[in-house]
Scaffold this motif. Structure first.
Motif, PDB file in Angstrom:
ATOM      1  N   MET A  98     -17.970 -72.727 -58.739  1.00 37.83           N
ATOM      2  CA  MET A  98     -17.244 -72.844 -59.992  1.00 37.83           C
ATOM      3  C   MET A  98     -15.889 -73.524 -59.782  1.00 37.83           C
ATOM      4  SD  MET A  98     -19.311 -71.861 -62.243  1.00 37.83           S
ATOM      5  CE  MET A  98     -18.320 -71.831 -63.686  1.00 37.83           C
ATOM      6  N   GLU A  99     -15.328 -73.351 -58.615  1.00 38.83           N
ATOM      7  CA  GLU A  99     -14.030 -73.968 -58.335  1.00 38.83           C
ATOM      8  C   GLU A  99     -14.129 -75.500 -58.389  1.00 38.83           C
ATOM      9  OE1 GLU A  99     -10.979 -74.174 -54.609  1.00 38.83           O
ATOM     10  OE2 GLU A  99     -11.872 -72.220 -55.055  1.00 38.83           O
ATOM     11  N   LYS A 100     -15.206 -76.041 -57.816  1.00 38.41           N
ATOM     12  CA  LYS A 100     -15.387 -77.500 -57.853  1.00 38.41           C
ATOM     13  C   LYS A 100     -15.605 -77.982 -59.283  1.00 38.41           C
ATOM     14  CE  LYS A 100     -17.064 -78.293 -53.229  1.00 38.41           C
ATOM     15  NZ  LYS A 100     -17.923 -79.080 -52.387  1.00 38.41           N
ATOM     16  N   GLN A 101     -16.349 -77.220 -60.070  1.00 30.86           N
ATOM     17  CA  GLN A 101     -16.586 -77.603 -61.461  1.00 30.86           C
ATOM     18  C   GLN A 101     -15.280 -77.613 -62.238  1.00 30.86           C
ATOM     19  OE1 GLN A 101     -19.643 -78.589 -63.058  1.00 30.86           O
ATOM     20  NE2 GLN A 101     -18.035 -79.312 -64.420  1.00 30.86           N
ATOM     21  N   ARG A 102     -14.460 -76.609 -61.997  1.00 35.44           N
ATOM     22  CA  ARG A 102     -13.163 -76.531 -62.665  1.00 35.44           C
ATOM     23  C   ARG A 102     -12.305 -77.741 -62.285  1.00 35.44           C
ATOM     24  NH1 ARG A 102     -12.932 -71.344 -63.127  1.00 35.44           N
ATOM     25  NH2 ARG A 102     -12.830 -71.012 -60.912  1.00 35.44           N
ATOM     26  N   ALA A 103     -12.314 -78.093 -60.998  1.00 34.67           N
ATOM     27  CA  ALA A 103     -11.535 -79.249 -60.536  1.00 34.67           C
ATOM     28  C   ALA A 103     -12.048 -80.546 -61.163  1.00 34.67           C
ATOM     29  CB  ALA A 103     -11.589 -79.336 -59.009  1.00 34.67           C
ATOM     30  N   ALA A 104     -13.370 -80.694 -61.264  1.00 31.62           N
ATOM     31  CA  ALA A 104     -13.936 -81.891 -61.891  1.00 31.62           C
ATOM     32  C   ALA A 104     -13.582 -81.940 -63.373  1.00 31.62           C
ATOM     33  CB  ALA A 104     -15.456 -81.915 -61.710  1.00 31.62           C
ATOM     34  N   ASP A 105     -13.636 -80.796 -64.041  1.00 29.80           N
ATOM     35  CA  ASP A 105     -13.255 -80.747 -65.456  1.00 29.80           C
ATOM     36  C   ASP A 105     -11.796 -81.131 -65.648  1.00 29.80           C
ATOM     37  OD1 ASP A 105     -15.836 -79.927 -66.086  1.00 29.80           O
ATOM     38  OD2 ASP A 105     -15.290 -77.809 -66.312  1.00 29.80           O
ATOM     39  N   GLU A 106     -10.936 -80.635 -64.757  1.00 30.23           N
ATOM     40  CA  GLU A 106      -9.508 -80.970 -64.839  1.00 30.23           C
ATOM     41  C   GLU A 106      -9.279 -82.457 -64.583  1.00 30.23           C
ATOM     42  OE1 GLU A 106      -7.474 -78.316 -62.170  1.00 30.23           O
ATOM     43  OE2 GLU A 106      -7.995 -76.560 -63.378  1.00 30.23           O
ATOM     44  N   ALA A 107     -10.024 -83.027 -63.639  1.00 32.37           N
ATOM     45  CA  ALA A 107      -9.896 -84.457 -63.346  1.00 32.37           C
ATOM     46  C   ALA A 107     -10.337 -85.283 -64.556  1.00 32.37           C
ATOM     47  CB  ALA A 107     -10.721 -84.821 -62.112  1.00 32.37           C
ATOM     48  N   HIS A 108     -11.412 -84.858 -65.209  1.00 33.26           N
ATOM     49  CA  HIS A 108     -11.876 -85.566 -66.410  1.00 33.26           C
ATOM     50  C   HIS A 108     -10.839 -85.465 -67.524  1.00 33.26           C
ATOM     51  CE1 HIS A 108     -14.828 -85.954 -69.941  1.00 33.26           C
ATOM     52  NE2 HIS A 108     -14.508 -87.152 -69.526  1.00 33.26           N
ATOM     53  N   THR A 109     -10.267 -84.299 -67.689  1.00 32.28           N
ATOM     54  CA  THR A 109      -9.218 -84.103 -68.690  1.00 32.28           C
ATOM     55  C   THR A 109      -8.029 -85.005 -68.403  1.00 32.28           C
ATOM     56  OG1 THR A 109      -9.933 -81.838 -69.098  1.00 32.28           O
ATOM     57  CG2 THR A 109      -7.667 -82.386 -69.719  1.00 32.28           C
ATOM     58  N   GLN A 110      -7.700 -85.158 -67.120  1.00 35.80           N
ATOM     59  CA  GLN A 110      -6.581 -86.028 -66.723  1.00 35.80           C
ATOM     60  C   GLN A 110      -6.881 -87.479 -67.097  1.00 35.80           C
ATOM     61  OE1 GLN A 110      -3.616 -85.337 -65.691  1.00 35.80           O
ATOM     62  NE2 GLN A 110      -2.909 -87.361 -65.094  1.00 35.80           N
ATOM     63  N   VAL A 111      -8.101 -87.932 -66.853  1.00 36.65           N
ATOM     64  CA  VAL A 111      -8.498 -89.299 -67.226  1.00 36.65           C
ATOM     65  C   VAL A 111      -8.328 -89.491 -68.733  1.00 36.65           C
ATOM     66  CG1 VAL A 111     -10.471 -90.876 -67.441  1.00 36.65           C
ATOM     67  CG2 VAL A 111     -10.051 -89.699 -65.275  1.00 36.65           C
ATOM     68  N   GLN A 112      -8.820 -88.533 -69.511  1.00 33.17           N
ATOM     69  CA  GLN A 112      -8.718 -88.632 -70.963  1.00 33.17           C
ATOM     70  C   GLN A 112      -7.256 -88.628 -71.426  1.00 33.17           C
ATOM     71  OE1 GLN A 112     -11.290 -85.269 -71.791  1.00 33.17           O
ATOM     72  NE2 GLN A 112     -12.852 -86.647 -72.601  1.00 33.17           N
ATOM     73  N   ALA A 113      -6.442 -87.784 -70.813  1.00 32.64           N
ATOM     74  CA  ALA A 113      -5.027 -87.710 -71.190  1.00 32.64           C
ATOM     75  C   ALA A 113      -4.312 -89.028 -70.888  1.00 32.64           C
ATOM     76  CB  ALA A 113      -4.346 -86.555 -70.461  1.00 32.64           C
ATOM     77  N   LEU A 114      -4.618 -89.617 -69.750  1.00 32.53           N
ATOM     78  CA  LEU A 114      -3.984 -90.893 -69.403  1.00 32.53           C
ATOM     79  C   LEU A 114      -4.436 -92.000 -70.351  1.00 32.53           C
ATOM     80  CD1 LEU A 114      -4.114 -90.761 -65.496  1.00 32.53           C
ATOM     81  CD2 LEU A 114      -2.114 -90.450 -66.979  1.00 32.53           C
ATOM     82  N   GLN A 115      -5.694 -91.975 -70.764  1.00 33.97           N
ATOM     83  CA  GLN A 115      -6.174 -92.971 -71.721  1.00 33.97           C
ATOM     84  C   GLN A 115      -5.395 -92.874 -73.027  1.00 33.97           C
ATOM     85  OE1 GLN A 115     -10.330 -91.874 -71.779  1.00 33.97           O
ATOM     86  NE2 GLN A 115     -10.901 -93.540 -70.412  1.00 33.97           N
ATOM     87  N   VAL A 116      -5.149 -91.651 -73.477  1.00 28.84           N
ATOM     88  CA  VAL A 116      -4.396 -91.453 -74.720  1.00 28.84           C
ATOM     89  C   VAL A 116      -2.943 -91.874 -74.524  1.00 28.84           C
ATOM     90  CG1 VAL A 116      -3.517 -89.695 -76.314  1.00 28.84           C
ATOM     91  CG2 VAL A 116      -5.915 -89.642 -75.591  1.00 28.84           C
ATOM     92  N   GLU A 117      -2.358 -91.438 -73.420  1.00 28.83           N
ATOM     93  CA  GLU A 117      -0.943 -91.718 -73.167  1.00 28.83           C
ATOM     94  C   GLU A 117      -0.667 -93.209 -72.964  1.00 28.83           C
ATOM     95  OE1 GLU A 117       2.518 -90.718 -69.861  1.00 28.83           O
ATOM     96  OE2 GLU A 117       0.716 -89.483 -69.920  1.00 28.83           O
ATOM     97  N   TYR A 118      -1.518 -93.883 -72.191  1.00 26.44           N
ATOM     98  CA  TYR A 118      -1.265 -95.276 -71.828  1.00 26.44           C
ATOM     99  C   TYR A 118      -1.826 -96.281 -72.820  1.00 26.44           C
ATOM    100  CZ  TYR A 118      -0.243 -93.417 -67.118  1.00 26.44           C
ATOM    101  OH  TYR A 118       0.261 -92.735 -66.053  1.00 26.44           O
ATOM    102  N   GLY A 119      -2.797 -95.886 -73.603  1.00 24.42           N
ATOM    103  CA  GLY A 119      -3.459 -96.849 -74.476  1.00 24.42           C
ATOM    104  C   GLY A 119      -4.392 -97.736 -73.676  1.00 24.42           C
TER     105      GLY A 119
END
Length: 73
Positions: A1-22
């Motif tokens: 579950m720890e790896k899944q959580r880390a992958a989910d957080e990494a995906h969230t980071q990608v999405q956040a950067l897409q929103v922030e940077y355009g």
């Protein structure tokens, strides 16, 4: 579950950067720092996802189960 959580957080980071940077193709594009941050996040996410898939496969092998039935513990 720890790896899944880390992958989910990494995906969230990608999405956040897409929103922030355009879009990188927008007028003036991204800075070098933004490009590096996005590339790092983009690379981390599938790497972690691949590690999860490998762990599920290994667990299924160890348990003698079909991979689709196995869930990591």
């Amino acid at each position: 579950m720890e790896k899944q959580r880390a992958a989910d957080e990494a995906h969230t980071q990608v999405q956040a950067l897409q929103v922030e940077y355009g879009r990188p193709t927008q007028e003036n594009g991204w800075t070098d720092e933004q490009t590096t941050a996005y590339d790092t996040a983009w690379t981390t996410w599938p790497t972690l996802a691949a590690e999860i898939q490998a762990a599920v496969t290994e667990h299924a092998k160890t348990e003698g189960e079909a991979r689709y039935k196995s869930r990591p513990r």
